[in-house]
Write an enzyme that holds these catalytic residues in place. Structure first.
Site, PDB file in Angstrom:
ATOM      1  N   ASP A  77      -9.393   0.352 -24.786  1.00 40.77           N
ATOM      2  CA  ASP A  77      -9.301   0.197 -23.318  1.00 40.77           C
ATOM      3  C   ASP A  77      -9.616   1.520 -22.631  1.00 40.77           C
ATOM      4  O   ASP A  77      -9.242   2.577 -23.120  1.00 40.77           O
ATOM      5  CB  ASP A  77      -7.846  -0.147 -22.933  1.00 40.77           C
ATOM      6  CG  ASP A  77      -7.605  -1.646 -22.964  1.00 40.77           C
ATOM      7  OD1 ASP A  77      -8.573  -2.394 -23.192  1.00 40.77           O
ATOM      8  OD2 ASP A  77      -6.455  -2.053 -22.776  1.00 40.77           O
TER       9      ASP A  77
ATOM     10  N   GLU B 132       2.967  -7.172   8.400  1.00 42.13           N
ATOM     11  CA  GLU B 132       3.218  -5.720   8.278  1.00 42.13           C
ATOM     12  C   GLU B 132       4.266  -5.420   7.206  1.00 42.13           C
ATOM     13  O   GLU B 132       4.869  -4.368   7.209  1.00 42.13           O
ATOM     14  CB  GLU B 132       3.685  -5.185   9.635  1.00 42.13           C
ATOM     15  CG  GLU B 132       2.561  -4.506  10.404  1.00 42.13           C
ATOM     16  CD  GLU B 132       1.346  -5.416  10.509  1.00 42.13           C
ATOM     17  OE1 GLU B 132       0.236  -4.957  10.177  1.00 42.13           O
ATOM     18  OE2 GLU B 132       1.488  -6.592  10.889  1.00 42.13           O
TER      19      GLU B 132
ATOM     20  N   ARG C 224      -2.554  -9.354 -20.583  1.00 50.32           N
ATOM     21  CA  ARG C 224      -3.496  -9.078 -21.675  1.00 50.32           C
ATOM     22  C   ARG C 224      -2.898  -8.113 -22.701  1.00 50.32           C
ATOM     23  O   ARG C 224      -3.410  -7.986 -23.813  1.00 50.32           O
ATOM     24  CB  ARG C 224      -4.829  -8.539 -21.161  1.00 50.32           C
ATOM     25  CG  ARG C 224      -4.775  -7.170 -20.524  1.00 50.32           C
ATOM     26  CD  ARG C 224      -6.132  -6.763 -19.998  1.00 50.32           C
ATOM     27  NE  ARG C 224      -7.067  -6.464 -21.066  1.00 50.32           N
ATOM     28  CZ  ARG C 224      -7.120  -5.296 -21.715  1.00 50.32           C
ATOM     29  NH1 ARG C 224      -6.235  -4.352 -21.441  1.00 50.32           N
ATOM     30  NH2 ARG C 224      -8.019  -5.086 -22.650  1.00 50.32           N
TER      31      ARG C 224
ATOM     32  N   PRO D  34       0.827  -1.214   0.000  1.00 54.51           N
ATOM     33  CA  PRO D  34       0.000   0.000   0.000  1.00 54.51           C
ATOM     34  C   PRO D  34       0.864   1.269   0.000  1.00 54.51           C
ATOM     35  O   PRO D  34       0.408   2.346  -0.352  1.00 54.51           O
ATOM     36  CB  PRO D  34      -0.817  -0.095   1.293  1.00 54.51           C
ATOM     37  CG  PRO D  34      -0.440  -1.343   1.961  1.00 54.51           C
ATOM     38  CD  PRO D  34       0.602  -2.048   1.166  1.00 54.51           C
TER      39      PRO D  34
END
Ligand SMILES: Nc1ncccc1[N+](=O)[O-]
Length: 239
Positions: free
Chosen positions: A169, A112, A154, A85
């Site tokens: 896209d 963590e 992809r 994150p």
């Protein structure tokens, strides 16, 4: 492209072999290796983590386990990707960057996170990216790896049936994709917009562009702000 994933939950990566990616693997476009981090542990408990220096909740994954694992899995060509994150935002642009690589290694952190020295040491030998797939906290990096690998795979030539589909896209022209429709023409009294059945491709393209701009303006004004002025033609500006 060779993709290797190091994780303490190898079974989490089973979907990599399903569907679209399964075909890409069968065609030899991608080869995937999933490695159990615990294979590099030495103790009977196969411990991969320990409590954080400086105190605090949770556990941190050990450098003296991760280091040998990455030494074995990485090569000079590797781009090492650590989902976290705290990473830089993953995006379609980053997906295109990764699609040009020959070897991606993903280090999946749990708890963590991973002792920072693992990244600092690896960066001495390979290119390391700490990336985030969104501003929320998952339990580990495995789900992020599935998302990143799907977004990258992809883009590889031969993986998607119709290579033109990248052009439409979302984000490809910096805007969100507008609405799509297919048969039946009327469904629960909702009709397909007439323009789409007109056969007038100039009008259809204009309508689709307007829908895309309107949706982006409504849902992601930030994307509009980041586009250069020349991205908009005089009709766009009149909207
Ligand atoms: N958001 C995340 N949470 C935990 C691990 C990795 C993550 N990420 O975005 O890559």
């Amino acid at each position: 492209m060779q993709i290797d994933v190091v994780t303490i939950f190898p079974e989490y990566l089973a979907p990599l072999r399903a569907a679209l990616l399964g075909k890409a693997i069968d065609k030899g476009l991608i080869s995937v290796g999933v490695h159990d981090l615990r294979d590099w542990t030495q103790d009977v408990h196969k411990a991969v983590d320990d409590s954080p220096y400086g105190g605090g909740p949770g556990m941190v994954m050990k450098a003296d386990i991760w280091g040998p694992a990455l030494d074995d899995v990485c090569t000079d060509e590797t781009r090492l990707i650590v989902p976290t994150p705290a990473g830089r935002p993953f995006s379609q642009e980053v997906a295109h960057e990764y699609a040009n690589e020959s070897h991606l290694v993903f280090a999946c952190g749990r708890y963590e996170g991973i002792d920072q020295r693992v990244v600092d040491d690896a960066a001495r030998r390979v290119r390391v990216d700490e990336v985030s797939i969104g501003d929320y906290v998952l339990v580990g990096g495995e789900v992020a790896v599935l998302a990143i690998v799907e977004a990258v795979a992809r883009l590889l030539p031969g993986v998607l049936g119709n290579p033109k589909s990248h052009a439409e896209d979302s984000f490809q022209d910096g805007l969100l994709e507008g609405p799509s429709y297919t048969r039946p023409e009327v469904w629960r009294e909702l009709a397909v917009p007439d323009v789409l059945r007109s056969g007038n491709h100039k009008l259809i393209n204009r309508w689709r562009r307007d829908q895309s701009l309107a949706r982006t303006f409504e849902r992601r004004p930030d994307l509009l702000e980041s586009l250069p002025a020349e991205a908009f033609d005089k009709h766009d500006r009149a909207l």
